[in-house]
Design a protein around this motif. Structure first.
Motif, PDB file in Angstrom:
ATOM      1  N   UNK A  25       0.838  -1.204   0.000  1.00  0.00           N
ATOM      2  CA  UNK A  25       0.000   0.000   0.000  1.00  0.00           C
ATOM      3  C   UNK A  25       0.870   1.250   0.000  1.00  0.00           C
ATOM      4  N   UNK A  26       1.962   1.193   0.768  1.00  0.00           N
ATOM      5  CA  UNK A  26       2.891   2.319   0.818  1.00  0.00           C
ATOM      6  C   UNK A  26       3.487   2.578  -0.568  1.00  0.00           C
ATOM      7  N   UNK A  29       0.853   4.146  -2.750  1.00  0.00           N
ATOM      8  CA  UNK A  29       0.672   5.551  -2.373  1.00  0.00           C
ATOM      9  C   UNK A  29       1.779   6.412  -2.970  1.00  0.00           C
ATOM     10  N   UNK A  96      -4.301  -1.166  -6.209  1.00  0.00           N
ATOM     11  CA  UNK A  96      -4.760  -0.589  -4.941  1.00  0.00           C
ATOM     12  C   UNK A  96      -5.976  -1.357  -4.418  1.00  0.00           C
ATOM     13  N   UNK A 103      -5.837  -7.351   1.973  1.00  0.00           N
ATOM     14  CA  UNK A 103      -5.721  -6.939   3.376  1.00  0.00           C
ATOM     15  C   UNK A 103      -6.914  -7.446   4.178  1.00  0.00           C
ATOM     16  N   UNK A 107      -6.527 -10.033   7.367  1.00  0.00           N
ATOM     17  CA  UNK A 107      -6.999  -9.713   8.720  1.00  0.00           C
ATOM     18  C   UNK A 107      -8.047 -10.728   9.165  1.00  0.00           C
TER      19      UNK A 107
ATOM     20  N   UNK B   6      -0.885   3.810   6.420  1.00  0.00           N
ATOM     21  CA  UNK B   6       0.367   3.637   5.692  1.00  0.00           C
ATOM     22  C   UNK B   6       0.371   4.505   4.434  1.00  0.00           C
ATOM     23  N   UNK B   7       1.512   5.072   4.151  1.00  0.00           N
ATOM     24  CA  UNK B   7       1.670   5.859   2.929  1.00  0.00           C
ATOM     25  C   UNK B   7       1.030   7.225   2.976  1.00  0.00           C
ATOM     26  N   UNK B  10       3.256  10.340   1.759  1.00  0.00           N
ATOM     27  CA  UNK B  10       3.381  10.509   0.303  1.00  0.00           C
ATOM     28  C   UNK B  10       2.092  11.091  -0.260  1.00  0.00           C
ATOM     29  N   UNK B  11       0.946  10.536   0.186  1.00  0.00           N
ATOM     30  CA  UNK B  11      -0.338  10.992  -0.346  1.00  0.00           C
ATOM     31  C   UNK B  11      -0.594  12.455   0.009  1.00  0.00           C
ATOM     32  N   UNK B 121      -7.279  10.352  -7.489  1.00  0.00           N
ATOM     33  CA  UNK B 121      -6.562   9.086  -7.306  1.00  0.00           C
ATOM     34  C   UNK B 121      -5.919   9.037  -5.925  1.00  0.00           C
ATOM     35  N   UNK B 122      -5.363  10.170  -5.494  1.00  0.00           N
ATOM     36  CA  UNK B 122      -4.732  10.200  -4.180  1.00  0.00           C
ATOM     37  C   UNK B 122      -5.760  10.106  -3.063  1.00  0.00           C
ATOM     38  N   UNK B 124      -8.455   8.366  -3.300  1.00  0.00           N
ATOM     39  CA  UNK B 124      -8.805   6.948  -3.251  1.00  0.00           C
ATOM     40  C   UNK B 124      -7.810   6.186  -2.391  1.00  0.00           C
ATOM     41  N   UNK B 125      -6.538   6.580  -2.459  1.00  0.00           N
ATOM     42  CA  UNK B 125      -5.516   5.929  -1.618  1.00  0.00           C
ATOM     43  C   UNK B 125      -5.831   6.168  -0.143  1.00  0.00           C
ATOM     44  N   UNK B 128      -8.713   3.963   0.971  1.00  0.00           N
ATOM     45  CA  UNK B 128      -8.281   2.581   1.155  1.00  0.00           C
ATOM     46  C   UNK B 128      -7.448   2.415   2.417  1.00  0.00           C
ATOM     47  N   UNK B 129      -6.568   3.375   2.671  1.00  0.00           N
ATOM     48  CA  UNK B 129      -5.714   3.305   3.858  1.00  0.00           C
ATOM     49  C   UNK B 129      -6.572   3.309   5.117  1.00  0.00           C
ATOM     50  N   UNK B 132      -8.217  -0.051   5.545  1.00  0.00           N
ATOM     51  CA  UNK B 132      -7.228  -1.030   5.989  1.00  0.00           C
ATOM     52  C   UNK B 132      -6.890  -0.833   7.463  1.00  0.00           C
ATOM     53  N   UNK B 135      -9.632  -2.256   9.551  1.00  0.00           N
ATOM     54  CA  UNK B 135      -9.580  -3.720   9.556  1.00  0.00           C
ATOM     55  C   UNK B 135      -8.474  -4.212  10.477  1.00  0.00           C
ATOM     56  N   UNK B 136      -7.323  -3.546  10.410  1.00  0.00           N
ATOM     57  CA  UNK B 136      -6.202  -3.963  11.255  1.00  0.00           C
ATOM     58  C   UNK B 136      -6.584  -3.829  12.726  1.00  0.00           C
ATOM     59  N   UNK B 138      -9.391  -4.164  14.039  1.00  0.00           N
ATOM     60  CA  UNK B 138     -10.411  -5.109  14.509  1.00  0.00           C
ATOM     61  C   UNK B 138      -9.934  -6.554  14.430  1.00  0.00           C
TER      62      UNK B 138
END
Lengths: 126, 142
Positions: A25-26, A29, A96, A103, A107, B6-7, B10-11, B121-122, B124-125, B128-129, B132, B135-136, B138
């Motif tokens: 993901x990083x 990004x 993406x 992911x 999980x 994450x990321x 950059x975004x 697009x950024x 959308x990142x 998603x992050x 994620x 989810x992590x 939980x």
């Protein structure tokens, strides 16, 4: 003794895959951030990681813990313009979304394994 | 420091850079008919120059690392001005010609669309992050 509960091959492998997913993901990004930076080469998780992980799962599960995914620049990607940038918007958006689903899968794998362990300990689901 | 999204560095830098680009484009459109800039010459079209920034904390590590983007400078486009016949204008020369910036609205609008697509697009990142990260957090709950 208690360590053995969390050293099952599938559990450790799922953790490593989750690491790789977060790292990918990083990379995505970074790629989308630099979609118009001249000369930028797209990043990805090193392709050898998946091979090494499946080898380690088949042979020696204690090696899995030593594996570490890393970001490398993807030299196989071809520049789509004269500025030398190798990022393609559509491909990155697809990976993406794939990565996001991967992911969710990982999980849920971890959660399932932890819940089964709890069921075995307490005898009660949940 | 732990980073749940994450990321995100950059975004965030990319969203910032794209916003600067949109500002520059709107400046070009706004000044498309400016025949006298502060230096007395017709307005010159501006364009941004993007460059990647490496994350300082991770730069020492082996291999590549998360890479952001920044606007290193805003350049003046060196294309010559367009000459238009307008004898009524106060700044017209002896032949009745006046120099106006050579800015094409269509070109600027195309750039604006590219900038706003990159912005999306950024975003959308980031979406998603966020998913994620939730989810992590939980893991282990049913």
């Amino acid at each position: 003794m208690i360590d053995a509960l969390f050293n099952q091959t599938n559990y450790v492998a799922a953790k490593k895959m989750l690491d790789a997913t977060a790292l990918r993901h990083e990379a995505i990004a970074s790629n989308l951030a630099n979609i118009e930076t001249p000369g930028y080469q797209r990043l990805d998780v090193n392709p050898s990681f998946a091979v090494e992980l499946s080898q380690a799962m088949n042979s020696n599960s204690s090696q899995i813990a030593n594996l570490q995914p890393a970001l490398v620049s993807d030299t196989s990607a071809i520049a789509n313009g004269r500025d030398g940038n190798t990022v393609q918007l559509e491909k990155e958006l697809i990976s993406l979304n794939q990565n996001s689903i991967a992911h969710a899968l990982e999980t849920q794998l971890l959660t399932g394994q932890l819940l089964r362990l709890r069921l075995a300990i307490t005898g009660r689901p949940g | 420091m732990i980073n749940l999204l994450t990321g995100i560095n950059a975004t965030a830098s990319a969203l910032d850079a794209e916003r600067v680009r949109m500002e520059v484009i709107s400046q070009n459109i706004a000044n498309a008919n400016l025949t006298r800039d502060v230096d007395g010459k017709p307005y010159q079209r501006r364009q941004v120059v993007f460059e990647k920034i490496l994350n300082q904390a991770q730069a020492g590590n082996a291999g590549a690392s998360e890479t952001g983007v920044q606007v290193v400078r805003i350049e003046k486009d060196q294309r010559p001005p367009r000459l238009v016949f307008d004898p009524e204008n106060a700044f017209a020369d002896a032949n009745g010609m006046i120099a106006v910036p050579d800015i094409s609205i269509h070109e600027e609008m195309a750039d604006l669309i590219v900038a706003s697509r990159s912005f999306e697009a950024n975003l959308a990142v980031v979406r998603n992050a966020r998913t994620m990260a939730l989810q992590t957090l939980s893991i282990g709950k049913r």
